[in-house]
Design a protein around this motif. Structure first.
Motif, short mmCIF file in Angstrom:
data_model
loop_
_atom_site.label_atom_id
_atom_site.label_comp_id
_atom_site.label_asym_id
_atom_site.label_seq_id
_atom_site.Cartn_x
_atom_site.Cartn_y
_atom_site.Cartn_z
N ARG A 183 0.85 -1.19 0.00
CA ARG A 183 0.00 0.00 0.00
C ARG A 183 0.89 1.24 0.00
O ARG A 183 1.91 1.28 0.71
N GLN A 184 0.46 2.23 -0.77
CA GLN A 184 1.19 3.50 -0.82
C GLN A 184 0.24 4.62 -0.43
O GLN A 184 -0.73 4.89 -1.14
N ALA A 185 0.49 5.24 0.70
CA ALA A 185 -0.28 6.41 1.09
C ALA A 185 0.22 7.61 0.28
O ALA A 185 1.35 7.59 -0.22
N ARG A 201 -6.21 2.48 -7.32
CA ARG A 201 -6.40 3.63 -6.42
C ARG A 201 -7.74 3.48 -5.73
O ARG A 201 -8.79 3.44 -6.39
N LEU A 202 -7.73 3.39 -4.40
CA LEU A 202 -8.94 3.20 -3.60
C LEU A 202 -9.21 4.45 -2.78
O LEU A 202 -8.34 4.94 -2.06
N SER A 231 -9.24 5.05 6.67
CA SER A 231 -7.78 4.94 6.62
C SER A 231 -7.31 3.89 5.62
O SER A 231 -6.11 3.76 5.37
N ASP A 232 -8.23 3.14 5.02
CA ASP A 232 -7.85 2.15 4.00
C ASP A 232 -7.62 2.81 2.63
O ASP A 232 -7.14 2.15 1.70
N LEU A 280 6.21 2.82 -0.32
CA LEU A 280 5.34 1.66 -0.28
C LEU A 280 5.56 0.86 1.00
O LEU A 280 6.68 0.72 1.47
N GLN A 281 4.46 0.32 1.52
CA GLN A 281 4.52 -0.51 2.72
C GLN A 281 4.02 -1.91 2.38
O GLN A 281 2.92 -2.06 1.83
N LEU A 282 4.81 -2.92 2.69
CA LEU A 282 4.42 -4.30 2.43
C LEU A 282 3.28 -4.71 3.34
O LEU A 282 3.34 -4.52 4.55
#
Lengths: 113, 114
Positions: A37-39, A109-110, A84-85, A44-46
């Motif tokens: 996920r990339q905020a 993109r969510l 926050s998702d 990027l965070q695994l």
């Protein structure tokens, strides 16, 4: 050659609704698969990785889950989305083994409202 | 979770200038990777480094794997407009069996003024 697909490309969902993002890989067998996920404005965070069908490892506690029903299919899910998702979700594949180069899909993109 | 310290956070340069960015870590990585990400797309691999001290080039790009295995830099020579984007470093432990997620820096946003 190998290709990696993600869909949908973009998604707008209300808080509390379920989520299902799909990733498929072509041109290779028995890959390692990853969800990141990339905020906004960040690296990027695994989130999850998988070394085979039905084998899922989670890197961070969260509201999401992952499944691998087929060799080249990786699914990211949630039963109830939180604000926050929201973020950019990227799937990646690599050959089996640690230290293998990872190749990324186009991302989903969510936006959770 | 663990993060890599990537700098600078952003760069505003003139077309034709050289660019340099770097990443440092408090722990050792056995593989260093540099990716470029365009808006709304997934990261694309630029250079992969597998040995401490290794210096690798890909066209106008040059990257080095630090001797201590705790840092890496990326240089871009003679920048052109299509170099615009966000550059990420990533480290990989690369030991043993199983899988091995990447640890990413926060990115360097490169902006080129014509």
């Amino acid at each position: 050659s190998q290709t990696i697909h993600q869909w949908p490309a973009t998604l707008v969902q209300p808080v509390g609704s379920p989520l299902s993002l799909e990733c498929t890989v072509e041109g290779t067998s028995n890959p390692n698969l990853y969800w990141y996920r990339q905020a906004a404005g960040r690296g990027l965070q695994l989130l999850f990785y998988s070394v085979g069908i039905g084998q899922i490892s989670s890197e961070v506690p969260q509201n999401l889950s992952a499944s691998r029903p087929q060799d080249r299919q990786f699914i990211l899910s949630s039963k109830k989305l939180l604000l926050s998702d929201s973020g950019f979700y990227l799937c990646a594949w690599s050959k089996q083994g640690r230290g293998e180069t990872q190749y990324f899909g186009p991302g989903t993109r969510l936006l959770v409202l | 979770g663990q993060q890599l310290n990537q700098s600078p956070q952003s760069m505003f340069i003139q077309e034709g200038e050289d660019v340099s960015m770097n990443c440092t870590s408090s722990s050792i990585f056995n593989t260093w990777l540099w990716y470029k990400q365009d808006p709304g797309e997934g990261p694309v691999l630029l250079i992969a480094l597998y040995k401490a001290g290794e210096l690798t080039s890909n066209g106008r790009l040059t990257a080095q794997f630090g001797i201590t295995r705790k840092d890496s830099f990326l240089n871009i020579s003679a920048s052109i407009p299509s170099d615009v984007g966000i550059y990420f470093c990533a480290g990989q432990k690369g030991l043993g069996g199983g899988a091995d997620g990447l640890t990413f820096g926060k990115g360097t946003h490169l902006i080129i003024q014509p």
